[in-house]
Design a protein around this motif. Structure first.
Motif, PDB file in Angstrom:
ATOM      1  N   ARG A  25      40.251  37.665  49.708  1.00 53.47           N
ATOM      2  CA  ARG A  25      39.895  38.746  48.785  1.00 53.47           C
ATOM      3  C   ARG A  25      39.200  38.186  47.545  1.00 53.47           C
ATOM      4  N   ALA A  26      39.659  37.053  47.037  1.00 51.79           N
ATOM      5  CA  ALA A  26      39.012  36.429  45.888  1.00 51.79           C
ATOM      6  C   ALA A  26      37.564  36.075  46.215  1.00 51.79           C
ATOM      7  N   VAL A  54      32.595  30.068  39.527  1.00 52.48           N
ATOM      8  CA  VAL A  54      33.919  30.427  39.018  1.00 52.48           C
ATOM      9  C   VAL A  54      35.003  30.175  40.055  1.00 52.48           C
ATOM     10  N   LEU A  55      34.876  30.771  41.222  1.00 54.61           N
ATOM     11  CA  LEU A  55      35.912  30.618  42.239  1.00 54.61           C
ATOM     12  C   LEU A  55      35.901  29.221  42.843  1.00 54.61           C
ATOM     13  N   ALA A  56      34.720  28.673  43.079  1.00 58.54           N
ATOM     14  CA  ALA A  56      34.634  27.364  43.739  1.00 58.54           C
ATOM     15  C   ALA A  56      35.368  26.292  42.936  1.00 58.54           C
ATOM     16  N   LEU A  57      35.157  26.248  41.630  1.00 63.54           N
ATOM     17  CA  LEU A  57      35.833  25.229  40.826  1.00 63.54           C
ATOM     18  C   LEU A  57      37.312  25.542  40.654  1.00 63.54           C
ATOM     19  N   TYR A  58      37.629  26.822  40.538  1.00 66.03           N
ATOM     20  CA  TYR A  58      39.037  27.198  40.397  1.00 66.03           C
ATOM     21  C   TYR A  58      39.832  26.766  41.622  1.00 66.03           C
ATOM     22  N   LEU A  91      31.711  37.259  45.691  1.00 71.62           N
ATOM     23  CA  LEU A  91      30.455  37.642  46.331  1.00 71.62           C
ATOM     24  C   LEU A  91      29.965  38.999  45.830  1.00 71.62           C
ATOM     25  N   ARG A  92      30.877  39.895  45.530  1.00 67.63           N
ATOM     26  CA  ARG A  92      30.464  41.198  45.023  1.00 67.63           C
ATOM     27  C   ARG A  92      29.768  41.103  43.666  1.00 67.63           C
ATOM     28  N   ALA A 106      39.408  39.330  37.559  1.00 61.48           N
ATOM     29  CA  ALA A 106      40.012  39.734  38.828  1.00 61.48           C
ATOM     30  C   ALA A 106      39.837  38.678  39.911  1.00 61.48           C
ATOM     31  N   ILE A 107      38.729  37.952  39.879  1.00 63.27           N
ATOM     32  CA  ILE A 107      38.529  36.874  40.856  1.00 63.27           C
ATOM     33  C   ILE A 107      39.663  35.864  40.759  1.00 63.27           C
TER      34      ILE A 107
END
Length: 300
Positions: A235-236, A198-202, A241-242, A223-224
């Motif tokens: 923070r993202a 999710v975050l890596a591609l965003y 990771l959480r 929230a990510i």
């Protein structure tokens, strides 16, 4: 921190690949679908993908698919994007499902690569063009070679991007280089289809995600992306990771995400119901473990 690419979101940003609730007898549960969809939107999803892999599309009938779309549309109104999975191994059948989805109230269609017959790229491209030509709905291509046996090769994606109704990709290719190539050469809106991405591609220009884990924690997935958009990149990363232990429990433990999502939703008191054969329900120990990971995440 946003980029020019992340502003192009034809179907929203945080989409949930919603399960299809069934009654205990195994019938479609439209009331449960309305309740679940309403909760997902209230908790942070601005789009829902219905009748996808997580929605058990291989074992729901055409009539059930249309009924599900209509029920969810009634529940969430017009402000939430509904993308309907219509992909099959048969181009004619896929076109029929796309037309039915349009009639039932979908905003777009998710079209997977034809499976089992393993068509070459020329045939893959012709299949997607036929579906895109058949209705007025925009198309999200679904690249998941681990299930279909066939990639949508980057060169094919680039050619398909010229079609006015092919606007997005749900990316489960596990090919970051190929994804970056398409992002660099097209305006296709990419959606991470694997929760660990999710975050890596965003961060490299995706429009958002189509998340299975969002069935259980829609707010944590949203929230990510909220945090990244606010420029709080460290923070993202922390938030991604959480949620990773729950992602691993739901998606990396050897069971389909449909099975684990339904098991966890049932424990949370949300509409789910059984899975349909050939899938089998999660065992008690698995459900206990999922609930524990969910509790640990929410406790942080």
């Amino acid at each position: 921190m946003t980029t020019a690419r992340t502003t192009a979101r034809p179907f929203g940003r945080t989409l949930c690949a919603m399960i299809t609730p069934f009654t205990e007898e195994g019938a479609l549960d439209p009331d449960g679908a309305r309740k679940l969809a309403t909760w997902l939107v209230a908790e942070g999803c601005d789009g829902l993908v219905l009748n996808g892999t997580t929605g058990e599309s291989p074992t729901t009938t055409d009539a059930e698919k249309a009924e599900l779309i209509a029920a969810v549309r009634e529940a969430v109104g017009d402000g939430v994007s509904l993308v309907a999975g219509v992909g099959t191994a048969d181009t004619r059948h896929t076109v029929e499902l796309a037309l039915a989805a349009e009639k039932a109230g979908a905003d777009g269609v998710l079209v997977v690569t034809p499976y089992y017959s393993r068509p070459p790229q020329e045939a893959v491209e012709a299949h997607f063009r036929a579906v895109a030509d058949a209705s007025g709905l925009p198309v999200m291509l679904y690249d998941i070679p681990g299930r279909t046996g066939t990639r949508i090769e980057p060169e094919t994606m680039i050619r398909l991007a010229a079609h006015p109704r092919i606007v997005a990709v749900k990316d489960c290719s596990y090919d970051l280089l190929g994804t970056l190539k398409v992002l660099a050469h097209t305006d296709l809106a990419y959606y991470a289809g694997c929760d660990e991405h999710v975050l890596a591609l965003y961060a490299v220009g995706a429009a958002g995600c189509v998340s299975t884990v969002a069935n259980a924690v829609p707010g944590r997935i949203s929230a990510i992306l909220d945090t990244f958009d606010a420029g709080e990149t460290a923070r993202a990363t922390e938030l991604q990771l959480r949620v990773t232990p729950l992602i691993e429990a739901m998606m990396g433990a050897g069971l389909p995400g449909t099975v684990t999502a339904k098991a966890l939703l049932a424990r949370l008191g949300l509409p789910a119901g059984p899975v349909r054969a050939p899938l089998l329900p999660a065992g008690r120990d698995t459900a206990d473990g999922l609930l524990a990971r969910h509790g640990e995440l929410l406790a942080v």
